[in-house]
Design an enzyme around this catalytic site. Structure first.
Site, short mmCIF file in Angstrom:
data_model
loop_
_atom_site.label_atom_id
_atom_site.label_comp_id
_atom_site.label_asym_id
_atom_site.label_seq_id
_atom_site.Cartn_x
_atom_site.Cartn_y
_atom_site.Cartn_z
CB CYS A 135 30.32 33.59 42.62
SG CYS A 135 28.83 33.40 41.63
CB CYS A 138 29.60 35.37 39.36
SG CYS A 138 28.36 35.18 40.62
CG ASP A 139 33.27 35.84 39.25
OD1 ASP A 139 32.38 36.56 38.76
OD2 ASP A 139 33.62 35.91 40.43
#
Lengths: 309, 108
Positions: A135, A138-139
């Site tokens: 992701c 997200c990261d």
């Protein structure tokens, strides 16, 4: 006709499942959507969707799904956070078994989608969440000015690698062949991006690290057999998906890759049970195709339930 | 965010989490993270379901880089459970509610 808890139970609250619920709600069926994690599905992790019609500049996966969820709720959809353990598919009553009991419905739509496929190399599980990720939205911000590896060559791999370049100093995109499968427009952006370096004809063989997480990856050129070590602090994996069918009984036919086999009406091998979206045997796994599947499956379920009367 | 969920930061982490007498859940999140937004209602539900037994907190990793860095967090959402000042559980990514409930029950 037998009494059931709901007319229709939809399993999975991604684009396919929520579209099915929207259509069924407008047909005034009682609809329950079961979701094991959070509503939205895999598309939640997509930073920007440019190929879903109606959004001129594009939209984030999370915003799109917030809208769809709200829209489906307008037409009476109920949702419940629960994981399906098994299905009991009788002629007129379908039972959906959960950890805390069972629910019955006249028809079931399976829209459980697919999960990112793992590489299956050493280090992948060890460093999951500590440098290994699927992701980027997200990261990626954890990799500001860092070196990062990515694996894959399809739309997701290229789109998300481009997103990573907004943060990372350098993204090595490792691809097993000598050309990408991604849409041409994404390829053009990838070739123009100075922070993205494509490592052709290569596979990742190991993810290395220590107490602080990922520190590097080992890459093998499949044509020459040469092994190279790359220093990276993150490794993003985008190599396709595997269907989420663990609870699906054997009476429902699957294809060789494990996806649910349906016809053009989204009918599975069991009458009254439909499959829609990424979980089925489809040549394209996109939001645009999933919502189409969901609409067809719901429409067929509506006819099926009417004919039971 | 539900009433019972407390926003914490780098400077309050020690007092709110490590020195707490009850079991503490920390939801590490950021505004740019779709899955974090998606699990937020579930975290609210957990807060209500375990009221009085579990303290539920949220830490915005964008505004508070020190705490996530101390705990080696490189992915969000990450949910951590703390008991008596020690980290007892780490769950990375979008988790099923049942799995989170089980992790909490195991540590109550």
């Amino acid at each position: 006709m037998s009494q059931t808890d709901y007319d229709l139970i939809v399993i999975g609250a991604g684009p396919a499942g929520l579209t099915a619920a929207l259509y069924a709600g407008r047909a005034r069926l009682s609809v329950l959507v079961l979701e094991k994690a959070a509503p939205g599905g895999q598309i939640l992790v997509s930073d920007w969707i440019e190929n879903y019609p109606g959004f001129v500049e594009g939209i984030s996966g999370a915003d799109l799904m917030t809208n769809v969820l709200e829209q489906a709720r307008r037409f009476g959809m109920e949702t419940r956070s629960a994981e399906v353990a098994s299905l009991d598919l009788g002629d007129t009553v379908k039972r959906v078994h959960l950890s805390d009991g069972a629910l019955s419905a006249k028809s079931v739509i399976i829209a459980t989608g697919a999960s990112p496929r793992k590489l299956g190399v050493p280090g992948e599980n060890t460093f999951w969440g500590q440098g290994v990720s699927t992701c980027a939205t997200c990261d990626a911000p954890f990799y500001r000015d860092s070196l990062v590896a990515a694996v894959g060559g399809g739309d997701t791999a290229v789109q998300e690698s481009l997103f990573l370049t907004r943060f990372a100093k350098k993204v090595y995109l490792i691809h097993r062949r000598d050309q990408l499968r991604a849409a041409r427009i994404l390829q053009e952006r990838a070739f123009e991006n100075e922070r993205l370096e494509i490592i052709w004809d290569s596979v990742l063989t190991e993810i290395k690290g220590g107490a602080s997480g990922v520190t590097g990856v080992a890459v093998k050129n499949v044509k020459t057999g040469d092994l190279t070590d790359l220093t990276v602090h993150g490794c993003f994996v985008w190599v396709g998906t595997v269907p989420n069918t663990g609870f699906v009984p054997a009476v429902i036919d699957l294809d060789a890759a494990g996806f649910i086999t349906v016809n053009s009406r989204m009918e599975t091998s069991v009458p009254g049970v439909y499959a829609a979206g990424d979980v089925r045997n489809t040549p394209l796994r996109q939001v645009a195709t999933a919502v189409g599947d969901g609409a067809i499956a719901a429409s067929e379920a509506i006819h099926y339930i009417e004919n039971l009367k | 965010m539900a009433e019972g969920v407390k926003e914490i930061n780098d400077s309050t982490f020690d007092d709110e989490v490590l020195k707490a007498t009850e079991l503490v859940l920390v939801d590490f999140w950021a505004p740019w993270c779709g899955p974090c937004k998606a699990i937020a209602p579930m975290v609210d539900e957990i807060s209500k379901a375990f009221e009085g037994q579990l303290k539920v907190t949220k830490c915005n990793v964008d505004d508070n880089p020190a705490t996530p860095s101390n705990y080696g967090i490189r992915a969000i959402p990450t949910l951590m459970l703390f008991k008596g000042g020690e980290k007892v559980e780490t769950i990375v990514g979008m988790v099923e509610k049942s799995k989170l409930e089980q992790a909490i029950k195991n540590n109550l």
